[in-house]
Structures are given as structure tokens and as C-alpha cells.
Write a protein that holds these residues in place. Structure first.
Motif, short mmCIF file in Angstrom:
data_model
loop_
_atom_site.label_atom_id
_atom_site.label_comp_id
_atom_site.label_asym_id
_atom_site.label_seq_id
_atom_site.Cartn_x
_atom_site.Cartn_y
_atom_site.Cartn_z
N LEU A 175 5.77 3.89 13.15
CA LEU A 175 6.04 2.47 12.99
C LEU A 175 5.16 1.71 13.97
O LEU A 175 5.15 2.00 15.17
N VAL A 176 4.38 0.76 13.43
CA VAL A 176 3.46 -0.04 14.24
C VAL A 176 3.82 -1.51 14.04
O VAL A 176 3.96 -1.98 12.91
N VAL A 177 3.97 -2.24 15.15
CA VAL A 177 4.28 -3.67 15.11
C VAL A 177 3.00 -4.45 15.35
O VAL A 177 2.28 -4.20 16.31
N ARG A 178 2.73 -5.40 14.47
CA ARG A 178 1.56 -6.27 14.59
C ARG A 178 2.04 -7.72 14.55
O ARG A 178 2.10 -8.33 13.49
N PRO A 179 2.40 -8.26 15.75
CA PRO A 179 2.95 -9.62 15.80
C PRO A 179 1.98 -10.69 15.29
O PRO A 179 2.41 -11.68 14.72
N ASP A 180 0.68 -10.47 15.48
CA ASP A 180 -0.30 -11.45 15.02
C ASP A 180 -0.26 -11.60 13.50
O ASP A 180 -0.54 -12.67 12.96
N LEU A 181 0.12 -10.53 12.78
CA LEU A 181 0.24 -10.57 11.32
C LEU A 181 1.69 -10.72 10.86
O LEU A 181 1.97 -10.74 9.66
N ASN A 182 2.61 -10.79 11.83
CA ASN A 182 4.05 -10.89 11.57
C ASN A 182 4.52 -9.75 10.65
O ASN A 182 5.23 -9.98 9.67
N VAL A 183 4.11 -8.51 10.99
CA VAL A 183 4.48 -7.37 10.18
C VAL A 183 4.76 -6.14 11.05
O VAL A 183 4.17 -5.99 12.12
N ALA A 184 5.67 -5.31 10.58
CA ALA A 184 5.94 -3.99 11.17
C ALA A 184 5.92 -3.02 10.00
O ALA A 184 6.63 -3.21 9.02
N ALA A 185 5.06 -1.99 10.10
CA ALA A 185 4.91 -1.06 8.98
C ALA A 185 4.65 0.34 9.50
O ALA A 185 4.14 0.53 10.61
N PHE A 186 4.99 1.33 8.68
CA PHE A 186 4.70 2.72 8.99
C PHE A 186 3.27 3.01 8.56
O PHE A 186 2.88 2.69 7.43
N GLU A 187 2.49 3.60 9.49
CA GLU A 187 1.07 3.83 9.23
C GLU A 187 0.67 5.22 9.69
O GLU A 187 1.29 5.80 10.59
N THR B 159 17.55 3.38 28.67
CA THR B 159 16.46 3.03 27.79
C THR B 159 15.58 4.26 27.58
O THR B 159 15.19 4.92 28.54
N LEU B 160 15.30 4.57 26.32
CA LEU B 160 14.42 5.67 25.95
C LEU B 160 13.10 5.09 25.46
O LEU B 160 13.09 4.01 24.86
N HIS B 161 12.00 5.79 25.68
CA HIS B 161 10.69 5.34 25.19
C HIS B 161 10.20 6.36 24.17
O HIS B 161 9.95 7.52 24.52
N ARG B 162 10.11 5.93 22.91
CA ARG B 162 9.79 6.85 21.81
C ARG B 162 8.95 6.14 20.75
O ARG B 162 8.95 4.92 20.66
N VAL B 163 8.31 6.96 19.91
CA VAL B 163 7.71 6.45 18.69
C VAL B 163 8.72 6.69 17.58
O VAL B 163 9.56 7.59 17.67
N LEU B 164 8.69 5.87 16.53
CA LEU B 164 9.56 6.04 15.37
C LEU B 164 8.71 6.54 14.22
O LEU B 164 7.72 5.91 13.85
N ARG B 165 9.09 7.68 13.65
CA ARG B 165 8.37 8.27 12.53
C ARG B 165 9.24 8.24 11.28
O ARG B 165 10.43 8.46 11.34
N ASN B 166 8.57 8.03 10.13
CA ASN B 166 9.29 8.10 8.86
C ASN B 166 9.22 9.51 8.31
O ASN B 166 8.69 10.43 8.96
N VAL B 167 9.71 9.72 7.11
CA VAL B 167 9.77 11.03 6.48
C VAL B 167 8.37 11.62 6.24
O VAL B 167 8.21 12.83 6.17
N ASP B 168 7.35 10.76 6.17
CA ASP B 168 5.97 11.21 5.96
C ASP B 168 5.20 11.35 7.28
O ASP B 168 3.97 11.40 7.28
N SER B 169 5.90 11.36 8.40
CA SER B 169 5.33 11.46 9.76
C SER B 169 4.43 10.30 10.14
O SER B 169 3.61 10.41 11.05
N GLN B 170 4.56 9.18 9.46
CA GLN B 170 3.82 7.98 9.84
C GLN B 170 4.57 7.29 10.97
O GLN B 170 5.80 7.35 11.04
#
Length: 190
Positions: free
Chosen positions: A50-62, A37-48
Motif C-alpha cells: 500500500l502506497v500513499v500519494r497525497p499529491d494525487l489524493n490516492v492510496a493504492a496497492f502497487e 505503535t508498530l511500523h509496518r508495510v501493508l501487503r495485499n493478497v498479491d504481495s503488493q
């Protein structure tokens, strides 16, 4: 000269079928077993991130501040790497994330005719006996870009994790990729 291996592989023939086909018993079935198991952050092409917000039922790059990053809530992913008994294209992985005191795993579900990425409360299993809606194949993004990856959904070949702009959000989605296409929305770095 080629030296032959002396390693013996035991197999047990069960019966001789039609056309002289042998049927075997006690062979290992296709399965996935957690290796590391690796522990990492996931970044998109714009260096944002990935943040998971279960209370809002959403995962988005921020865009994330250093202070928010230190809290790590919903941003630091456990990437569970699996060994497999069958050769596959890419390393099988599953994703989970801690938000406050709860663990959530990424999965895909069919909803109204399309496949949706979800995060459900629970743990990633150590062993997976067959196909699973939590497994993605980690592949290098392009042959000249070995530090970036794309993740193909194991149950729908050609479907990859990506982001899609929806209002002010860059939501995590599954997206179809044609064979020769390079799509920057699928490019992720760890």
C-alpha cells in the motif's frame, strides 16, 4: 471452593430513581488510549504494498522495487494500537504514514452517500474520548490464517478496508462484507 477477590471498586451512588434504579457518578466513559505503535508495510493478497500519494489524493496497492522500498516514502505505516475501556471485537488501531517531511493519518468521510478512505495531514491523537473516523478494528482474516488480517471500520460495522481495481490502480476502499463471506480483497498482511 472459590476464593473471592478482596479488591474494592469504589462507586458513588448519586440518587435512587424510579423503580429503585441507582444512578452513579464518576464512572469511566468509553475511551481509547494509545498503547503502542508498530511500523509496518501493508501487503495485499498479491504481495503488493500500500502506497500513499497525497499529491494525487490516492492510496493504492502497487508493485514496488527494492530501491523504492528502501526510500519508504508513503509505504511504511505507523499502526497505532489503542487500549479501550469497553470490550470490542478486534484491536482498535489507527494508521498514519510519513511522506517526505509530513505525517498523514487515515480516516473515513461521507461523500455523495458513500464512505471514502482519505489521508489527511496531521497526527493521530494519543487519546480518543469516544467514536472516531480514524479507528479500525484489526481482526484475523480467517481462523486458519492467523498471519493475515482484515480491518473493520469502527463507525460502520461490516465495512472493511479492501482494494478495488480502477484502471491500472488497486485503490484502497471500504467494502461491505456479508457475514459468512470470505473476500480476498480485504486480506492484508503486516
Amino acid at each position: 471452593r472459590v476464593k473471592m477477590s478482596t479488591e474494592e471498586i469504589p462507586v458513588c451512588p448519586v440518587k435512587l430513581g424510579e423503580n429503585f434504579c441507582l444512578y452513579f457518578d464518576e464512572l469511566e466513559c468509553d475511551a481509547l488510549c494509545k498503547e503502542k505503535t508498530l511500523h509496518r508495510v501493508l501487503r495485499n493478497v498479491d504481495s503488493q504494498l500500500l502506497v500513499v500519494r497525497p499529491d494525487l489524493n490516492v492510496a493504492a496497492f502497487e508493485d514496488v522495487t527494492d530501491q523504492e522500498m528502501q526510500s519508504g516514502k508513503g509505504m511504511i505505516f505507523s499502526i497505532h494500537c489503542y487500549k479501550t475501556t469497553t470490550p470490542l471485537a478486534g484491536m482498535p488501531v489507527a494508521f498514519s504514514v510519513q511522506v517526505e517531511d509530513k505525517s498523514y493519518y487515515m480516516c473515513c468521510e461521507r461523500e455523495r452517500g458513500e464512505t471514502i478512505v482519505r489521508f489527511k495531514e496531521g497526527e493521530v491523537p494519543k487519546d480518543i474520548p469516544g467514536e472516531s473516523n480514524i479507528i479500525f478494528f484489526k481482526k484475523t482474516f480467517t481462523s486458519c490464517c492467523s498471519k493475515a488480517f482484515k480491518f473493520e471500520y469502527s463507525m460502520e460495522r461490516g465495512m472493511f478496508l479492501a482494494f478495488e481495481e480502477e484502471g491500472y490502480l488497486r485503490k484502497l476502499i471500504l467494502k461491505k462484507l456479508s457475514k459468512d463471506e470470505v473476500d480476498e480483497t480485504m486480506k492484508m498482511s503486516l
